[in-house]
Design a protein around this motif. Sequence first.
Motif, PDB file in Angstrom:
ATOM      1  N   ASP A  67       0.513  -1.357  -0.120  1.00 42.22           N
ATOM      2  CA  ASP A  67      -0.254  -0.173   0.164  1.00 42.22           C
ATOM      3  C   ASP A  67       0.341   1.358   0.183  1.00 42.22           C
ATOM      4  N   ILE A  68       0.282   2.423  -0.471  1.00 43.43           N
ATOM      5  CA  ILE A  68       1.637   3.716  -0.424  1.00 43.43           C
ATOM      6  C   ILE A  68       1.375   4.577   0.747  1.00 43.43           C
ATOM      7  N   LEU A  69       2.101   4.784   1.583  1.00 46.69           N
ATOM      8  CA  LEU A  69       2.826   5.093   2.741  1.00 46.69           C
ATOM      9  C   LEU A  69       2.904   6.905   2.747  1.00 46.69           C
ATOM     10  N   VAL A  70       2.350   7.183   3.678  1.00 48.05           N
ATOM     11  CA  VAL A  70       2.654   8.729   4.037  1.00 48.05           C
ATOM     12  C   VAL A  70       2.892   8.691   5.450  1.00 48.05           C
ATOM     13  N   ALA A  71       3.516  10.002   5.147  1.00 50.13           N
ATOM     14  CA  ALA A  71       4.535  10.310   6.114  1.00 50.13           C
ATOM     15  C   ALA A  71       5.046  11.750   5.970  1.00 50.13           C
ATOM     16  N   HIS A  72       4.781  12.876   7.144  1.00 49.78           N
ATOM     17  CA  HIS A  72       5.304  14.192   7.101  1.00 49.78           C
ATOM     18  C   HIS A  72       7.041  14.364   6.848  1.00 49.78           C
ATOM     19  N   HIS A  73       7.285  15.231   6.098  1.00 54.46           N
ATOM     20  CA  HIS A  73       9.008  15.112   5.530  1.00 54.46           C
ATOM     21  C   HIS A  73       9.516  13.218   5.359  1.00 54.46           C
ATOM     22  N   ALA A  74       8.314  12.631   4.681  1.00 56.00           N
ATOM     23  CA  ALA A  74       8.821  11.254   4.527  1.00 56.00           C
ATOM     24  C   ALA A  74       9.982  10.964   4.185  1.00 56.00           C
ATOM     25  N   PHE A  75      10.813  12.318   3.759  1.00 53.43           N
ATOM     26  CA  PHE A  75      12.287  11.420   3.787  1.00 53.43           C
ATOM     27  C   PHE A  75      13.339  10.739   4.590  1.00 53.43           C
ATOM     28  N   PHE A  76      12.828  11.269   5.791  1.00 52.94           N
ATOM     29  CA  PHE A  76      13.417  11.134   7.083  1.00 52.94           C
ATOM     30  C   PHE A  76      12.985   9.397   7.487  1.00 52.94           C
ATOM     31  N   ASP A  77      12.319   9.262   7.555  1.00 52.39           N
ATOM     32  CA  ASP A  77      11.110   8.468   7.772  1.00 52.39           C
ATOM     33  C   ASP A  77      11.666   7.352   6.873  1.00 52.39           C
ATOM     34  N   MET A  78      11.536   7.112   5.339  1.00 47.96           N
ATOM     35  CA  MET A  78      12.155   6.372   4.519  1.00 47.96           C
ATOM     36  C   MET A  78      13.297   6.233   5.422  1.00 47.96           C
ATOM     37  N   GLY A  79      13.716   6.962   4.704  1.00 50.75           N
ATOM     38  CA  GLY A  79      15.727   6.883   5.053  1.00 50.75           C
ATOM     39  C   GLY A  79      15.854   6.064   6.511  1.00 50.75           C
ATOM     40  N   ILE A  80      15.705   6.423   7.182  1.00 58.57           N
ATOM     41  CA  ILE A  80      15.294   5.526   8.556  1.00 58.57           C
ATOM     42  C   ILE A  80      15.190   4.115   8.457  1.00 58.57           C
ATOM     43  N   ILE A  81      14.137   4.540   7.865  1.00 61.32           N
ATOM     44  CA  ILE A  81      13.067   2.263   8.033  1.00 61.32           C
ATOM     45  C   ILE A  81      14.420   1.931   6.995  1.00 61.32           C
ATOM     46  N   ASN A  82      14.613   2.626   5.567  1.00 60.92           N
ATOM     47  CA  ASN A  82      15.938   1.371   4.820  1.00 60.92           C
ATOM     48  C   ASN A  82      16.659   1.980   5.145  1.00 60.92           C
ATOM     49  N   GLU A  83      17.911   2.440   6.180  1.00 61.36           N
ATOM     50  CA  GLU A  83      19.231   1.864   6.276  1.00 61.36           C
ATOM     51  C   GLU A  83      18.327   0.422   7.435  1.00 61.36           C
TER      52      GLU A  83
END
Length: 219
Positions: free
Chosen positions: A115-131
């Motif tokens: 499903d589609i993920l939504v976050a505020h300033h998603a770059f950080f949340d997605m970045g740290i999850i990907n790490e």
Amino acid sequence: MFSFFKKKQKQFPEFWNKHLSLFKNEVNTPLNETRFIFLDTETTGLKINFDRILSIGAISSIANSINIADSFEVYIQQNLFKKDTVKIHGIRKSGIKKIEELDALKLFLEYIQNDILVAHHAFFDMGIINEALLRNGLGKLQNKILDTGILFKASKHQVNYVDKHYTLDDLCDELKIPKSDRHTASGDAFITAIAFQKIINRLNKKKDLSVKDLLQIKA
């Protein structure tokens, strides 16, 4: 012949292969039938390549209706701990039931599906999850991603707002959203969900907005 020269293909665990299999076919679901996942992370700091996730909170919506029963929350055991950040997120070294990072990621992937993920300033949340995923020998998230900061700017339709860096508190103030449970992953995920609904209502005045339209909105 010469097969022994070939690089051995990396073997991923079954749960990751199962996650990847969800993205084999493109799915074009109408906006009012799409499951959106709103998420937030609380972390030991703001350095994506160094800091660690302490908690992940998420909640879903379909047809512009937030589904409280379909929520996700997990606290993660980490060796890295910074006392000075406790005053922000409130997560102490002990006192909350925590699980290992890989177990948390497995549960998270099972929850978000494709499903589609939504976050505020998603770059950080997605970045740290990907790490975290890469650190555990996996790949990066394959889900499509939306950022409420970018969508909010698009909903303003005013050039003088383009360069402003809107915090989640700014969205709460402008969209009249109560700031209850701010700086908890679950609380911020819920606030993001409410903000998303209000932004969509602004963007969809002609009632012809599609998921593709949303994904094409850029900073």
